[in-house]
Design a protein around this motif. Structure first.
Motif: not given
Ligand code: UT7
Length: 323
Positions: A29, A33, A37, A113, A152, A215-216, A219, A250, A252-253, A255-256, A280, A310
């Motif tokens: 990672t 990133w 994010r 959470c 990751r 995650g998506r 989100f 809470h 978590a993120n 952006r949320i 988080n 949430m």
């Molecule tokens: O506590 C309660 C609940 N939890 C949350 O609220 C979490 C909610 N979700 C999120 O915050 C976001 O969905 C995340 C932060 C988990 C992920 O962000 P995203 O913008 O939805 O990214 P993604 O999962 O769509 O991944 C995008 C890219 C992928 O690569 P490709 O397929 O586009 O090539 C992942 O493989 O980012 C890659 N990726 C990483 N890269 C570097 C995923 N994790 C990592 C990482 N480092 N740690």
């Protein structure tokens, strides 16, 4: 009428902070990133001798001192956690013992959470019904213990820590300028369980398991669910986003949090953000954020504070409280 007034807060973090750059040495990672994010810059990771109960105890001791009450004055302890020291007994009972309390009752609350919001709501119900006059509510977690460090997409997001508050029965007149909890709204929907869960447990695998998250998908639902229960809180009290002094969501993120505040028309300067420092921390995130806003002088007596969370289940909820 009776109100549950928050009279003290406390927080405890593990001794080790781990920056994104340090994490990037053992996980594929990057600081860029993670920051982009999520807004996370670092998180605290517990050492072997630091557990949910020990962190919860430390936060509780600070909250009791801040409230200027002793453990003898507490009728009930509720600990919100998804990472208990043991499957049973409850971590709350462990903390009760550590604090030297042999009277009253203690139990855990499991809403992931949203645990702290569920626990404050439960404490308020005990106080309003006359079953307790002072309740110690703790949110404590060691999520590092249930992370898959090979994944990751999840392991960079979470951290460990604990926060606590003391709620006390006080008389109010029944209006929204009373101090204390003004309204709370809890929701859950188990049809979303496979979007955020732990793939183990005593009754299924007989193991602790690891956190799994789409995650998506999480989100996608988060902002709508969060804003729904906040609109319920406004409808129940006749208050609006303009009346809020502090929005303590809470953490978590980033952006949320930003998207929820924007949708609700809550000004950015009213939003308390600690996700950058703690990651988080699940049920601990709101009381950790409360404690930081109190100790840096932002959160003062009489302020109107909106809490929301949430998480896994899904569970979600809001609490509107005048400090
Ligand atoms: O506590 C309660 C609940 N939890 C949350 O609220 C979490 C909610 N979700 C999120 O915050 C976001 O969905 C995340 C932060 C988990 C992920 O962000 P995203 O913008 O939805 O990214 P993604 O999962 O769509 O991944 C995008 C890219 C992928 O690569 P490709 O397929 O586009 O090539 C992942 O493989 O980012 C890659 N990726 C990483 N890269 C570097 C995923 N994790 C990592 C990482 N480092 N740690």
């Amino acid at each position: 009428m009776k109100r549950s007034v928050i009279i003290g807060s406390g927080a405890a973090l593990p001794r080790n902070a781990v920056s994104n750059d340090e994490l990037a040495k053992r996980v594929d990672t990057s600081d860029e990133w993670i920051r982009q994010r999520t807004g996370i810059e670092q998180r605290y990771i517990a050492d072997a001798d630091e557990t949910t109960a020990s962190l919860g105890e430390a936060a509780a001791r600070k909250a009791l001192a801040d409230a200027d009450v002793s453990i003898e004055d507490i009728d009930l302890i509720i600990c919100a956690t998804s990472t208990p020291d043991n499957t049973f007994p409850a971590t709350a009972v462990n903390i009760q013992h550590r604090l030297g309390m042999t009277h009253g009752a203690a139990f855990d609350m499991q809403a992931v959470c949203s645990g702290f919001v569920f626990a404050v709501t439960t404490a308020n119900t005990y106080i309003m019904s006359g079953q307790a006059d002072r309740v110690l509510v703790i949110g404590a977690e060691t999520f590092s213990r249930i992370l898959d460090w090979e994944d990751r997409t999840t392991c960079v997001l979470f951290g460990d820590g604990a926060g606590a508050v003391v709620l006390e029965a006080q008389e109010g007149v029944g209006l929204s300028n009373d101090r204390g909890v003004l309204t709370s709204h809890l929701r859950s929907d188990g049809s979303h369980r496979d979007k955020l869960y732990v793939d183990g447990g005593p009754s299924t695998t007989a193991t602790v398991g690891h956190l799994r998250m789409q995650g998506r998908e999480v989100f996608k639902h988060a902002v709508a669910m969060i804003t729904d229960v906040i609109e319920d809180a406004f409808a129940a009290t006749g208050l609006s986003a303009d009346d809020i002094d502090w929005f303590i969501p809470h953490q978590a993120n980033r952006r949320i949090i930003d998207a929820s505040a924007k949708k609700l028309n809550i000004a950015p300067e009213k939003v308390v953000i600690t996700v950058s420092q703690h990651g988080n921390t699940s049920a601990a995130s709101i009381p950790l954020a409360i404690d930081s806003a109190r100790h840096d002088g932002r959160l003062k007596k009489g302020d109107l504070v909106l809490l929301e969370a949430m998480g896994g289940g899904f569970t979600w909820g809001s609490v509107l409280v005048r400090w």
